[in-house]
Motif scaffolding. Structure first.
Motif, PDB file in Angstrom:
ATOM      1  N   ILE A  40       0.859  -1.185   0.000  1.00  0.00           N
ATOM      2  CA  ILE A  40       0.000   0.000   0.000  1.00  0.00           C
ATOM      3  C   ILE A  40       0.893   1.232   0.000  1.00  0.00           C
ATOM      4  O   ILE A  40       1.824   1.339   0.796  1.00  0.00           O
ATOM      5  CB  ILE A  40      -0.925   0.034   1.234  1.00  0.00           C
ATOM      6  N   LEU A  41       0.568   2.185  -0.883  1.00  0.00           N
ATOM      7  CA  LEU A  41       1.284   3.452  -0.924  1.00  0.00           C
ATOM      8  C   LEU A  41       0.386   4.554  -0.367  1.00  0.00           C
ATOM      9  O   LEU A  41      -0.765   4.697  -0.766  1.00  0.00           O
ATOM     10  CB  LEU A  41       1.690   3.790  -2.364  1.00  0.00           C
ATOM     11  N   ILE A  42       0.961   5.340   0.560  1.00  0.00           N
ATOM     12  CA  ILE A  42       0.244   6.433   1.218  1.00  0.00           C
ATOM     13  C   ILE A  42       0.904   7.747   0.831  1.00  0.00           C
ATOM     14  O   ILE A  42       2.126   7.873   0.877  1.00  0.00           O
ATOM     15  CB  ILE A  42       0.286   6.273   2.750  1.00  0.00           C
ATOM     16  N   GLU A  43       0.075   8.726   0.454  1.00  0.00           N
ATOM     17  CA  GLU A  43       0.598  10.046   0.124  1.00  0.00           C
ATOM     18  C   GLU A  43      -0.476  11.093   0.387  1.00  0.00           C
ATOM     19  O   GLU A  43      -1.628  10.923  -0.025  1.00  0.00           O
ATOM     20  CB  GLU A  43       1.024  10.089  -1.344  1.00  0.00           C
ATOM     21  N   TYR A  62      -1.185  -8.146   9.315  1.00  0.00           N
ATOM     22  CA  TYR A  62      -2.449  -8.030   8.588  1.00  0.00           C
ATOM     23  C   TYR A  62      -2.932  -6.587   8.629  1.00  0.00           C
ATOM     24  O   TYR A  62      -3.022  -5.982   9.700  1.00  0.00           O
ATOM     25  CB  TYR A  62      -3.496  -8.970   9.183  1.00  0.00           C
ATOM     26  N   ILE A  63      -3.229  -6.035   7.447  1.00  0.00           N
ATOM     27  CA  ILE A  63      -3.639  -4.635   7.325  1.00  0.00           C
ATOM     28  C   ILE A  63      -5.143  -4.571   7.067  1.00  0.00           C
ATOM     29  O   ILE A  63      -5.625  -5.026   6.026  1.00  0.00           O
ATOM     30  CB  ILE A  63      -2.885  -3.932   6.186  1.00  0.00           C
ATOM     31  N   PHE A  64      -5.863  -4.018   8.018  1.00  0.00           N
ATOM     32  CA  PHE A  64      -7.297  -3.799   7.889  1.00  0.00           C
ATOM     33  C   PHE A  64      -7.560  -2.338   7.527  1.00  0.00           C
ATOM     34  O   PHE A  64      -6.776  -1.455   7.891  1.00  0.00           O
ATOM     35  CB  PHE A  64      -8.007  -4.077   9.217  1.00  0.00           C
ATOM     36  N   PRO A  65      -8.669  -2.056   6.855  1.00  0.00           N
ATOM     37  CA  PRO A  65      -9.091  -0.656   6.796  1.00  0.00           C
ATOM     38  C   PRO A  65      -9.324  -0.169   8.216  1.00  0.00           C
ATOM     39  O   PRO A  65      -9.713  -0.950   9.096  1.00  0.00           O
ATOM     40  CB  PRO A  65     -10.399  -0.705   5.994  1.00  0.00           C
ATOM     41  N   GLY A  66      -9.066   1.098   8.465  1.00  0.00           N
ATOM     42  CA  GLY A  66      -9.198   1.610   9.822  1.00  0.00           C
ATOM     43  C   GLY A  66     -10.550   1.277  10.420  1.00  0.00           C
ATOM     44  O   GLY A  66     -11.598   1.498   9.801  1.00  0.00           O
ATOM     45  N   ILE A  67     -10.541   0.739  11.620  1.00  0.00           N
ATOM     46  CA  ILE A  67     -11.775   0.292  12.261  1.00  0.00           C
ATOM     47  C   ILE A  67     -12.618   1.502  12.650  1.00  0.00           C
ATOM     48  O   ILE A  67     -12.115   2.474  13.209  1.00  0.00           O
ATOM     49  CB  ILE A  67     -11.462  -0.576  13.489  1.00  0.00           C
ATOM     50  N   LYS A  95      -7.910   2.766  -3.421  1.00  0.00           N
ATOM     51  CA  LYS A  95      -7.301   4.006  -3.894  1.00  0.00           C
ATOM     52  C   LYS A  95      -8.282   5.167  -3.713  1.00  0.00           C
ATOM     53  O   LYS A  95      -9.458   5.045  -4.018  1.00  0.00           O
ATOM     54  CB  LYS A  95      -6.936   3.893  -5.370  1.00  0.00           C
ATOM     55  N   GLY A  96      -7.759   6.276  -3.227  1.00  0.00           N
ATOM     56  CA  GLY A  96      -8.586   7.455  -3.043  1.00  0.00           C
ATOM     57  C   GLY A  96      -9.219   7.560  -1.677  1.00  0.00           C
ATOM     58  O   GLY A  96      -9.730   8.626  -1.311  1.00  0.00           O
ATOM     59  N   CYS A  97      -9.211   6.483  -0.906  1.00  0.00           N
ATOM     60  CA  CYS A  97      -9.731   6.536   0.465  1.00  0.00           C
ATOM     61  C   CYS A  97      -8.666   7.119   1.395  1.00  0.00           C
ATOM     62  O   CYS A  97      -7.459   7.028   1.126  1.00  0.00           O
ATOM     63  CB  CYS A  97     -10.116   5.148   0.951  1.00  0.00           C
ATOM     64  N   PHE A  98      -9.124   7.701   2.486  1.00  0.00           N
ATOM     65  CA  PHE A  98      -8.180   8.139   3.502  1.00  0.00           C
ATOM     66  C   PHE A  98      -7.368   6.939   3.996  1.00  0.00           C
ATOM     67  O   PHE A  98      -7.897   5.829   4.117  1.00  0.00           O
ATOM     68  CB  PHE A  98      -8.909   8.776   4.684  1.00  0.00           C
ATOM     69  N   ALA A  99      -6.097   7.188   4.276  1.00  0.00           N
ATOM     70  CA  ALA A  99      -5.216   6.123   4.745  1.00  0.00           C
ATOM     71  C   ALA A  99      -5.417   5.914   6.241  1.00  0.00           C
ATOM     72  O   ALA A  99      -4.536   6.171   7.064  1.00  0.00           O
ATOM     73  CB  ALA A  99      -3.770   6.453   4.418  1.00  0.00           C
ATOM     74  N   ASP A 100      -6.624   5.461   6.584  1.00  0.00           N
ATOM     75  CA  ASP A 100      -6.910   4.967   7.928  1.00  0.00           C
ATOM     76  C   ASP A 100      -6.653   3.474   7.883  1.00  0.00           C
ATOM     77  O   ASP A 100      -7.354   2.725   7.182  1.00  0.00           O
ATOM     78  CB  ASP A 100      -8.373   5.221   8.302  1.00  0.00           C
ATOM     79  N   GLU A 110      -0.368  -3.445  16.151  1.00  0.00           N
ATOM     80  CA  GLU A 110       0.997  -3.006  15.901  1.00  0.00           C
ATOM     81  C   GLU A 110       1.065  -1.534  15.484  1.00  0.00           C
ATOM     82  O   GLU A 110       1.879  -0.772  15.991  1.00  0.00           O
ATOM     83  CB  GLU A 110       1.632  -3.883  14.814  1.00  0.00           C
ATOM     84  N   TYR A 111       0.218  -1.140  14.539  1.00  0.00           N
ATOM     85  CA  TYR A 111       0.195   0.241  14.045  1.00  0.00           C
ATOM     86  C   TYR A 111      -1.252   0.687  13.879  1.00  0.00           C
ATOM     87  O   TYR A 111      -2.112  -0.101  13.472  1.00  0.00           O
ATOM     88  CB  TYR A 111       0.837   0.377  12.659  1.00  0.00           C
ATOM     89  N   THR A 112      -1.490   1.969  14.143  1.00  0.00           N
ATOM     90  CA  THR A 112      -2.759   2.601  13.765  1.00  0.00           C
ATOM     91  C   THR A 112      -2.439   3.876  13.001  1.00  0.00           C
ATOM     92  O   THR A 112      -1.823   4.796  13.542  1.00  0.00           O
ATOM     93  CB  THR A 112      -3.625   2.925  14.993  1.00  0.00           C
ATOM     94  N   PHE A 113      -2.832   3.895  11.723  1.00  0.00           N
ATOM     95  CA  PHE A 113      -2.676   5.080  10.881  1.00  0.00           C
ATOM     96  C   PHE A 113      -4.000   5.841  10.851  1.00  0.00           C
ATOM     97  O   PHE A 113      -5.045   5.245  10.575  1.00  0.00           O
ATOM     98  CB  PHE A 113      -2.330   4.683   9.440  1.00  0.00           C
ATOM     99  N   VAL A 114      -3.949   7.135  11.085  1.00  0.00           N
ATOM    100  CA  VAL A 114      -5.126   7.996  10.972  1.00  0.00           C
ATOM    101  C   VAL A 114      -4.809   9.074   9.944  1.00  0.00           C
ATOM    102  O   VAL A 114      -3.879   9.862  10.131  1.00  0.00           O
ATOM    103  CB  VAL A 114      -5.507   8.629  12.326  1.00  0.00           C
ATOM    104  N   ASN A 115      -5.531   9.062   8.837  1.00  0.00           N
ATOM    105  CA  ASN A 115      -5.294  10.015   7.739  1.00  0.00           C
ATOM    106  C   ASN A 115      -3.833  10.024   7.299  1.00  0.00           C
ATOM    107  O   ASN A 115      -3.228  11.067   7.078  1.00  0.00           O
ATOM    108  CB  ASN A 115      -5.724  11.426   8.148  1.00  0.00           C
ATOM    109  N   GLY A 116      -3.267   8.828   7.198  1.00  0.00           N
ATOM    110  CA  GLY A 116      -1.909   8.679   6.683  1.00  0.00           C
ATOM    111  C   GLY A 116      -0.800   8.840   7.692  1.00  0.00           C
ATOM    112  O   GLY A 116       0.370   8.616   7.365  1.00  0.00           O
TER     113      GLY A 116
END
Length: 443
Positions: free
Chosen positions: A22-25, A52-57, A374-379, A415-421
């Motif tokens: 997954i690429l985040i920008e 394992y990468i889930f869409p942000g819960i 693609k195009g969704c917020f990187a949550d 392990e990680y939580t990304f909020v808006n990238g």
């Protein structure tokens, strides 16, 4: 870095699991491929092999208690617990002080949350007896929906007027979410047991006082209205086996059911151990109900999974039954508890992605969230399915500092939580410089 590349993870879509990158920008997911190759330059590569990468819960049912009840919790304290649990967005309920039943009060909550919440946040506006016209003309795209209490819970605000309900269901453009318990049945039961026990009602009777009949009757009532007017209805925290039989997505796609963490993990036999800490509305029911709810997770009868995270101080929860407030805490460990049900064979990973991310975004029309696309917020919520987590008091992040999960051993970890990238949580460490943003909706 302007770009972040997550490489070699297992991507958990709502219908499959695939290995990929997954690429985040600029806050967004800009590419998803089995393998993404970038030229050397201004990007950070994070190797997530084996994770394992889930869409942000998305937790669409929380009580963060601000304003007016900040001795229990705040946007900052509970959002910090949320990101530690892999939650990236929440929808907050209106029963704060004052009760959020107007555009002005919703605006006030938005301003407070924008200053301090680590997660993205939206709000439900509350139905109040003298505010029907306000709800029917509520500005578009300001809230996720309308919250209706049929039975009183941690506030005394409830709607029992049949004409009010009929008018609301017939005319609103917003989804309606309902706390479905019959106040008449509850009060009759309470009077009976108060006569027997006076002020010393045992907590074990909570599931008898706030009975299955109270839930079934109220759920029938609102479903009848929703079918009549084709209203978008979401019944919150379904707790009985019988209620599940009322839902059929294929016949009535606008009628959906939420199941919450307490009812998936506890039953009325647990009051002997937890007492007031387990008192919540609706009450946890029998072992059979708990097992039925678990088995329904893989069916369309359960639309989404939430927490009903509702903190009170530990001291308040030590009060006798009649003065002990209802509500449990679970947002920090909600995903871990559902991953535990995955390990136990009740649910698969794509269904977790669907019912804890995609479906709440779909139900409440949340823009660009809930999916790995693609195009969704990187949550993003990244988990290790084979690294255990033990819940200890010192690690509990709620302001109230207690949890019914204290002492539990979960087989997975966040392990990680990304909020808006942005990486807001990484293996026990937080970056509190990044705040969440207000959720936006489409009609």
């Amino acid at each position: 870095m302007t770009k972040v590349l997550l490489s070699s993870g297992y991507l958990v879509f709502s219908d499959k699991v695939e290995k990929g990158d997954i690429l985040i920008e600029n806050q967004l997911i800009t590419d998803i491929q089995p393998k993404i190759t970038l030229q050397d330059g201004d990007f950070e590569r994070i190797d997530v092999t084996g994770l394992y990468i889930f869409p942000g819960i998305i937790d669409s049912h929380v009580h963060f208690r601000e304003p007016g009840l900040t001795h229990k919790a705040t946007f900052r304290s509970e959002s910090k617990a949320a990101v530690a649990g892999g939650i990236t967005s929440v929808i907050d309920m209106p029963n704060t002080i004052p009760f959020a039943s107007s555009t002005e009060l919703i605006k006030q909550k938005k301003e407070l949350a924008s200053k301090s919440s680590l997660v993205n946040i939206g709000f439900f506006v509350g139905a109040e007896q003298d505010k029907l016209n306000t709800l029917l003309h509520f500005p578009k795209n300001e809230v996720a929906g309308i919250k209706v209490f049929l039975g009183s819970s941690t506030s005394n605000i409830k709607i029992e007027d049949p004409l009010y309900l009929e008018t609301l269901f017939a005319n609103t453009y917003l989804p309606i979410v309902v706390h479905a318990e019959s106040e008449t049945i509850i009060q009759k039961n309470l009077a009976h047991y108060h006569k027997l026990y006076q002020d010393n009602i045992p907590f074990e009777l909570h599931s008898v006082i706030r009975s299955r009949e109270a839930c079934i009757e109220a759920t029938k009532q609102v479903i009848t209205l929703a079918r009549k007017y084709q209203t978008s209805l979401h019944v919150l925290h379904v707790s009985t086996a019988e209620e599940l039989d009322f839902f059929d997505i294929s016949s009535y796609p606008k009628l959906t059911a939420e199941v919450c963490i307490p009812h998936l993990w506890f039953d009325d036999s647990d009051f002997a151990k937890y007492g007031g800490l387990l008192k919540c509305n609706p009450s946890v029911k029998s072992k059979l109900d708990k097992e039925t709810l678990r088995k329904a997770l893989m069916t369309d009868k359960v639309y989404n999974i939430a927490t009903d995270h509702a903190p009170h101080t530990f001291e308040e929860k030590q009060n006798p039954y009649l003065t002990c407030p209802s509500g449990t805490t679970s947002i920090q460990h909600s995903l871990l508890s559902i991953l535990e049900l995955y390990h136990l064979g009740y649910i698969d990973l794509p269904t977790i992605s669907k019912k804890m991310a995609e479906n709440p975004a779909k139900k409440f029309h949340i823009i660009k969230r809930g999916q790995l696309a693609k195009g969704c917020f990187a949550d993003l919520t990244i988990v290790n399915l084979n690294k255990p987590t033990v819940v200890t008091k010192q690690d509990i992040l709620y302001q109230c500092k207690w949890s019914v999960f204290e002492g539990f051993h979960f087989r997975s970890s966040i392990e990680y939580t990304f909020v808006n990238g942005a990486i807001v949580y990484k293996r026990g460490k937080f970056d509190e410089n990044h705040h969440g943003i207000l959720l936006e909706y489409y009609q």
